[in-house]
Write a protein that holds these residues in place. Sequence first.
Motif, PDB file in Angstrom:
ATOM      1  N   ASP A 205       0.862  -1.186   0.000  1.00 22.03           N
ATOM      2  CA  ASP A 205       0.000   0.000   0.000  1.00 22.03           C
ATOM      3  C   ASP A 205       0.896   1.232   0.000  1.00 22.03           C
ATOM      4  OD1 ASP A 205      -2.084  -1.726   0.260  1.00 22.03           O
ATOM      5  OD2 ASP A 205      -2.562  -1.210   2.333  1.00 22.03           O
ATOM      6  N   LYS A 328      -3.451   0.933  -3.626  1.00 22.23           N
ATOM      7  CA  LYS A 328      -3.144  -0.451  -3.289  1.00 22.23           C
ATOM      8  C   LYS A 328      -2.584  -1.110  -4.544  1.00 22.23           C
ATOM      9  CE  LYS A 328      -6.299  -0.865   0.500  1.00 22.23           C
ATOM     10  NZ  LYS A 328      -5.504  -1.626   1.476  1.00 22.23           N
TER      11      LYS A 328
ATOM     12  N   THR B 317      -5.868  -6.369   1.459  1.00 18.41           N
ATOM     13  CA  THR B 317      -5.718  -6.348   0.007  1.00 18.41           C
ATOM     14  C   THR B 317      -6.956  -6.947  -0.643  1.00 18.41           C
ATOM     15  OG1 THR B 317      -4.694  -8.533  -0.017  1.00 18.41           O
ATOM     16  CG2 THR B 317      -3.223  -6.654   0.148  1.00 18.41           C
TER      17      THR B 317
END
Lengths: 461, 461
Positions: A205, A328, B317
């Motif tokens: 991230d 992300k 994620t």
Amino acid sequence: VSGLATVETALEQTYPDALETLKAFCRIPSVSTDPAYREGVRTAAAFVADQLRAASLPVVELLETGGHPAVFAETRPIEDRPTILVYGHYDVQPPDPLEKWRTPPFEPDERDGRLYARGVSDDKGPVLIPMLVVGAYLKAGVELPVNVKFLIEGEEESGSPHFEPLVERSKDRLACDVVVSADGAMWRADLPSVTVASRGLTALDVTVTGAAKDLHSGRHGGSAPNAVRALVRMLATLHDADGRVTVQGFMDGVTPPDPAIRAAIEASGFDAARYFGEIGADPPQPLPSGIDLLVRQWLEPTLEFNGVFGGYSGSGTKTVVPASAGAKITCRLVAGQSPARVRDAIVRHLESVLPTGYRLDIGLHGPGSEAFAIDPDLPALAISQNLLGEMMGKPALRVAMGATIPIGTVFKRHLGVGTIFFSFSTADEDYHAPNEFFRLENFRLGQIAWARLLARLAEKP
Amino acid sequence: VSGLATVETALEQTYPDALETLKAFCRIPSVSTDPAYREGVRTAAAFVADQLRAASLPVVELLETGGHPAVFAETRPIEDRPTILVYGHYDVQPPDPLEKWRTPPFEPDERDGRLYARGVSDDKGPVLIPMLVVGAYLKAGVELPVNVKFLIEGEEESGSPHFEPLVERSKDRLACDVVVSADGAMWRADLPSVTVASRGLTALDVTVTGAAKDLHSGRHGGSAPNAVRALVRMLATLHDADGRVTVQGFMDGVTPPDPAIRAAIEASGFDAARYFGEIGADPPQPLPSGIDLLVRQWLEPTLEFNGVFGGYSGSGTKTVVPASAGAKITCRLVAGQSPARVRDAIVRHLESVLPTGYRLDIGLHGPGSEAFAIDPDLPALAISQNLLGEMMGKPALRVAMGATIPIGTVFKRHLGVGTIFFSFSTADEDYHAPNEFFRLENFRLGQIAWARLLARLAEKP
């Protein structure tokens, strides 16, 4: 009547119950990556353990990991029989964007021979199958042709951060002759296939911060740092105009692809125009060849933005200068790439393009996974390939997959055994998207196939 | 005792009630830009109307607009007295990001002589002041020195899309000698100032779409379009490395800034290092001069990203290839720029950099606003400037503001009169950010100042 026939008949008869069990499994919101669903993940682990107990396995345990638990179970060992370890996972992807689901993600809905629910294809349907099959053997009093162990984890969708240490410290209990993964997916619904290679994964991230708080764009616009402006500028340097990754060191160590997979790609007849039609995208001009597209999916690494966020994203306007913005990123890796080295190369790149007056923060998600390839001579691979071909009426292909199944490397390293993939989901079942579904014909077919697989693996695992 | 002294005494005595009224006003979540708050906006309009009735104004009406209503009111006209029209707004900015508020945005909290709440500074506190002052005159039986009309709108924070048509069709009822805006803000807490120019605004939303739905980044990564990748690449072309806008045609028509404002900037002693310290940002290297920063805030146009969004932005994620991604953009405009032409130039630029295989959608938010400048010879301007200087103990500066107050242009065009800004909020009160506050000393001071302003405007509006 042979024992196998008895088991197959029992599976046919209990199919309606099996479907209800699958629906109950899918009602549990076991999203492992989002702490808001912690309770759902726990409930799903208990559900799996209950199912394994109901299947008459004498040993069923939750193995704590520091994150979400894995469920371990084993049948009563019979000497001189080979042992297989069944792998799967009970956690699921997040359900967002919720508004794009036709029916709610955790209320399974049966339509047109499919069951729609988050996680039904990845991996709740496929992993439930071997549990039902072993239960059918045991409850019918038919001796299992192999000893069976189960290891069903709860962190696959969040990168399995605790999985490798768990396997390492449990290697004696997990000892087996071969691993059969109920995770994975067949490539196409009209073509039987076994997966022999998969890409690796690394995730990070990125957050860029300017001011300490969002500022009024009237008062501060022009003089204050705008974190979205900095972020998009940085992210735009990670690919060239053709979408190729430009990060220095990204391709370090890449080894040439397996010629057998390249040959399978060339023989596949993959149609580029049809592909873009299926995903609902305008075909780019010029149109790449189908072979190129499949090479990019199976044999080339990627750097994908999975999400971007910063400032205001609601209805209407909000005249702020965003203080921070983030993205992300996940990379799919090919043979020879190191997850840690790739991630480090990206971080170095981002640091080098960070504008003055901003701060860069990097968030990590576990160690990542290397790419994986199965030993092409593994007996279980040929057994599963032949069995699928027989059951589906045409020869099964050996294919690669673009997605990541890190377990093959982990089991090889710590248990010293190979892993085959024997999953009855199909890659088009929207398993990381809204309206995930599972073809119920494969839920039925998979049970028969697994019953037969156990019998055949008894000969030579 | 003069009439004015009576009014000032009454205002001092009713101050505790006034503070409670302000808190009640702030409890109403009147976010005009987000349809989820529609009810709150209606409630706030009714609240304003009730306050004006309580202030003994004989005419109070909601004027429907096709969007959120405006509140109109007027005192009983006295012949031969000049008429002033008080402008303000009862709507507020969205409260997000909610988690950054120390106390909830719609539960006003008094700390250290400040009242914290969304909208308290912009514009509920400042707009309540003239309502209280007129009420104090009327209830004390002191004859108003001027006739007063109110026009309090509910769409200022969403670009006032229905305001100009409303003024145009109500021009007879709104007829006046001068407009006094309770919206706006003093530049610095330690320095009295009157605003004589403001920047214009144009807004657009940009959405880029690749596939029809989010796709699994394992299966599709490398072959499918990634909307975030396309978007960041496009957005990164809108500025150069120094943050200057690169859009062709963006600067078309810009006229040179007023030398008086430039002179005020040079005399301001604006400190660049202190500025970055106040907004909590690392100062960029090399550090720009304070003069440069203030020129950028007041006299140069901007193109700011107010938000960016696409794909997954939750915890952990989610390995998707996002199907679509978007950004919210607003531009601050300077004299000579046309909102429509600037917006069109940006759209043309974005179309020219749209990669093949993606679709671009543009969302608009009303016609935007031109930049505004007050006639420097308007008598009311000197009156308000001198009054502020007397009350705050040092001469008041004539300053520009970077933010947009489109009403000046609208009132000039349709009512043929000038507009002065007489607001008691201060530009540092975080009015488009979390923890918005209003200095209560200015809530008190503002009431006395407005009482005196009405008396002085009677002489020469």
